[in-house]
Design an enzyme around this catalytic site. Structure first.
Site, short mmCIF file in Angstrom:
data_model
loop_
_atom_site.label_atom_id
_atom_site.label_comp_id
_atom_site.label_asym_id
_atom_site.label_seq_id
_atom_site.Cartn_x
_atom_site.Cartn_y
_atom_site.Cartn_z
N GLY A 6 0.84 -1.19 0.00
CA GLY A 6 0.00 0.00 0.00
C GLY A 6 0.88 1.24 0.00
O GLY A 6 2.07 1.17 0.34
N GLN A 51 2.48 10.08 1.79
CA GLN A 51 3.80 9.50 2.06
C GLN A 51 4.86 9.93 1.05
O GLN A 51 6.06 9.75 1.29
CB GLN A 51 3.73 7.97 2.06
CG GLN A 51 3.00 7.38 3.26
CD GLN A 51 2.97 5.88 3.22
OE1 GLN A 51 2.11 5.28 2.57
NE2 GLN A 51 3.90 5.24 3.89
N CYS A 91 5.37 -0.19 7.97
CA CYS A 91 5.03 1.07 7.31
C CYS A 91 6.26 1.56 6.57
O CYS A 91 7.35 1.63 7.14
CB CYS A 91 4.58 2.12 8.32
SG CYS A 91 4.13 3.69 7.57
N LEU A 92 6.08 1.92 5.31
CA LEU A 92 7.22 2.36 4.50
C LEU A 92 7.81 3.68 5.02
O LEU A 92 8.92 4.06 4.66
CB LEU A 92 6.79 2.49 3.04
CG LEU A 92 6.33 1.19 2.38
CD1 LEU A 92 5.79 1.44 0.99
CD2 LEU A 92 7.43 0.14 2.37
N HIS A 151 -4.93 1.23 7.23
CA HIS A 151 -3.60 1.82 7.40
C HIS A 151 -3.42 3.01 6.47
O HIS A 151 -2.96 4.07 6.89
CB HIS A 151 -2.53 0.75 7.11
CG HIS A 151 -1.12 1.24 7.28
ND1 HIS A 151 -0.33 0.90 8.36
CD2 HIS A 151 -0.36 2.04 6.49
CE1 HIS A 151 0.85 1.48 8.23
NE2 HIS A 151 0.87 2.17 7.11
N HIS A 175 -3.18 7.31 6.95
CA HIS A 175 -2.16 8.21 6.37
C HIS A 175 -2.80 9.47 5.79
O HIS A 175 -2.26 10.56 5.93
CB HIS A 175 -1.38 7.50 5.25
CG HIS A 175 -0.18 6.72 5.70
ND1 HIS A 175 0.91 7.30 6.32
CD2 HIS A 175 0.10 5.41 5.61
CE1 HIS A 175 1.82 6.36 6.59
NE2 HIS A 175 1.36 5.21 6.18
#
Ligand code: K2U
Ligand code: ZN
Length: 170
Positions: A46, A51, A93-94, A135, A139
């Site tokens: 995702g 982000q 989480c990236l 998630h 964000h």
């Protein structure tokens, strides 16, 4: 298409909520394509526009297993209509490289959104897709995985990410 830089916590831009999309344009479709390419390159299942420093209400997910065909789903202006059940999930989480934290999420969600062409759809999801949707939805509202942790784990993860950030820039 282009691979974009993924912002890492504690970058303040991760706290900026996404703006509602009034109309799908070629420019926004190009952003969606960049997000998908960036997600696959990470790799992740995702990615939210916030982000990569693009404050729009847009995220992408693809929960297909490595040995399955891709199953890219685009969510523009997502609304969570229903949340049912509760279950813990070991999330990554990236924007928190290397971190894995247990987060409690709804087991099933019903979501309404626009697709890449701007058409409205509704989707009912469970399993990993339900977790990913929640998630990514977080964000878009400036909410991060760390916000779901208790005080001790939150402090430990904050310190780990800040130390990582400092050593990366040293
Ligand atoms: O938004 C992101 O940072 C990408 C997330 C999305 C995601 C988090 C938790 C559960 C499902 C999706 C991940 O980094 S993608 C990689 C991943 C997926 C599941 C569990 C751990 C890591
Ligand atoms: Zn994340």
């Amino acid at each position: 298409m282009a691979i974009r830089t993924i912002l890492h916590y504690p970058d303040p831009r991760l706290r900026e909520p996404g703006r509602r999309v009034e109309k799908m344009t070629d420019e926004l479709r190009s952003l969606v394509d960049d997000m998908a390419e960036t997600m696959y390159a990470a790799p992740g299942v995702g990615l939210a526009a916030t982000q990569i420093g693009e404050p729009w209400q847009v995220f992408v997910v693809d929960c297909a297993a490595e040995d399955e065909p891709s199953d890219l789903r685009v969510f523009v202006n997502p609304e969570l209509l229903e949340l049912d059940g509760k279950a813990p999930f070991e999330e990554g989480c990236l924007s928190f490289p290397g971190a894995r934290e247990e987060v409690e999420r709804a087991e099933r969600v019903r979501v309404r959104a626009w697709d890449r062409e701007g058409s409205v759809f509704e989707l009912e999801a469970d399993g990993l897709l339900a977790v990913a949707i929640q998630h990514e939805y977080d964000h878009l509202h400036g909410v991060l995985m760390i916000d779901h942790l208790g005080p001790l784990k939150k402090r430990l993860l904050h310190r780990k990410m800040v130390r990582r950030d400092v050593s990366a820039t040293a």
